[in-house]
Design a protein around this motif. Sequence first.
Motif, mmCIF file in Angstrom:
data_model
loop_
_atom_site.group_PDB
_atom_site.id
_atom_site.type_symbol
_atom_site.label_atom_id
_atom_site.label_comp_id
_atom_site.label_asym_id
_atom_site.label_seq_id
_atom_site.Cartn_x
_atom_site.Cartn_y
_atom_site.Cartn_z
ATOM 1 N N ALA A 56 0.850 -1.186 0.000
ATOM 2 C CA ALA A 56 0.000 0.000 0.000
ATOM 3 C C ALA A 56 0.890 1.242 0.000
ATOM 4 O O ALA A 56 2.036 1.211 0.463
ATOM 5 N N ALA A 57 0.364 2.334 -0.512
ATOM 6 C CA ALA A 57 1.151 3.565 -0.591
ATOM 7 C C ALA A 57 1.519 4.076 0.790
ATOM 8 O O ALA A 57 2.553 4.717 0.966
ATOM 9 N N ALA A 58 0.699 3.796 1.794
ATOM 10 C CA ALA A 58 0.996 4.261 3.148
ATOM 11 C C ALA A 58 2.185 3.521 3.748
ATOM 12 O O ALA A 58 2.821 4.016 4.674
ATOM 13 N N ASP A 59 2.504 2.331 3.217
ATOM 14 C CA ASP A 59 3.619 1.550 3.749
ATOM 15 C C ASP A 59 4.971 2.056 3.268
ATOM 16 O O ASP A 59 5.999 1.705 3.845
ATOM 17 N N LEU A 60 4.990 2.836 2.211
ATOM 18 C CA LEU A 60 6.252 3.317 1.640
ATOM 19 C C LEU A 60 6.549 4.729 2.110
ATOM 20 O O LEU A 60 5.647 5.537 2.313
ATOM 21 N N SER A 61 7.838 5.029 2.234
ATOM 22 C CA SER A 61 8.235 6.383 2.622
ATOM 23 C C SER A 61 8.168 7.298 1.403
ATOM 24 O O SER A 61 8.020 6.846 0.268
ATOM 25 N N GLY A 86 -2.280 5.556 -10.311
ATOM 26 C CA GLY A 86 -1.429 5.638 -9.129
ATOM 27 C C GLY A 86 -0.063 5.038 -9.394
ATOM 28 O O GLY A 86 0.116 4.206 -10.282
ATOM 29 N N ILE A 87 0.900 5.454 -8.595
ATOM 30 C CA ILE A 87 2.283 5.070 -8.817
ATOM 31 C C ILE A 87 2.509 3.582 -8.581
ATOM 32 O O ILE A 87 3.204 2.915 -9.346
ATOM 33 N N ILE A 88 1.915 3.025 -7.550
ATOM 34 C CA ILE A 88 2.174 1.617 -7.232
ATOM 35 C C ILE A 88 1.557 0.707 -8.281
ATOM 36 O O ILE A 88 2.182 -0.262 -8.719
ATOM 37 N N TYR A 95 6.832 -2.962 -14.243
ATOM 38 C CA TYR A 95 8.137 -3.442 -13.779
ATOM 39 C C TYR A 95 8.062 -4.603 -12.792
ATOM 40 O O TYR A 95 9.096 -5.065 -12.318
ATOM 41 N N GLY A 96 6.896 -5.038 -12.435
ATOM 42 C CA GLY A 96 6.773 -6.134 -11.486
ATOM 43 C C GLY A 96 6.566 -5.621 -10.069
ATOM 44 O O GLY A 96 6.267 -4.449 -9.853
ATOM 45 N N PRO A 97 6.731 -6.504 -9.083
ATOM 46 C CA PRO A 97 6.468 -6.095 -7.692
ATOM 47 C C PRO A 97 7.462 -5.030 -7.220
ATOM 48 O O PRO A 97 8.587 -4.938 -7.688
ATOM 49 N N VAL A 98 7.014 -4.243 -6.264
ATOM 50 C CA VAL A 98 7.831 -3.181 -5.690
ATOM 51 C C VAL A 98 9.000 -3.816 -4.942
ATOM 52 O O VAL A 98 8.805 -4.727 -4.134
ATOM 53 N N PRO A 99 10.252 -3.373 -5.217
ATOM 54 C CA PRO A 99 11.424 -4.060 -4.651
ATOM 55 C C PRO A 99 11.625 -3.843 -3.146
ATOM 56 O O PRO A 99 12.401 -4.556 -2.534
ATOM 57 N N PHE A 100 10.992 -2.898 -2.544
ATOM 58 C CA PHE A 100 11.191 -2.684 -1.102
ATOM 59 C C PHE A 100 9.883 -2.623 -0.386
ATOM 60 O O PHE A 100 8.855 -2.524 -0.856
#
Length: 100
Positions: A56-61, A86-88, A95-100
Motif C-alpha cells: 500500500a502507498a501508506a507503507d512506503l516512505s 497511481g504510482i504503485i 516493472y513487477g512487484p515493488v522491490p522494497f
Amino acid sequence: MKNLTILIFCSMMTASLSAGIPDSSGPKSESPSDDGVFVKREEASTLVRQKRAGVAAADLSVAQLESLREVCEADLACEHMMDTSGIIAAYTAHYGPVPF
C-alpha cells in the motif's frame, strides 16, 4: 366562427390540463431524486474501492515513492498509468512487484 373559437379554446384547455397531470396508466418513471439509485460520493468510493495487491502507498516512505516515480517517468505508458491509476499500480504493471 363561434364554434371554431370554442373548439380552439377547449383544445387549448385540454392540452394545458393534460400537461400537468402525470400519466398513471403507463409504467412509473423513476426521477433522479429517488433514493435507491443515487448514493453520495463518499459512500460510492468506499463501496467501489478495491484493495490493491502488494504494498500500500501508506507503507512506503516519501523517498521510496519518489524513486518509483523516477523509474516510471522514463516510460511514457507507465507515466500515463501513474497519472490515472497511481504510482504503485503503474510500477507493478510495468516493472513487477515493488522491490522494497
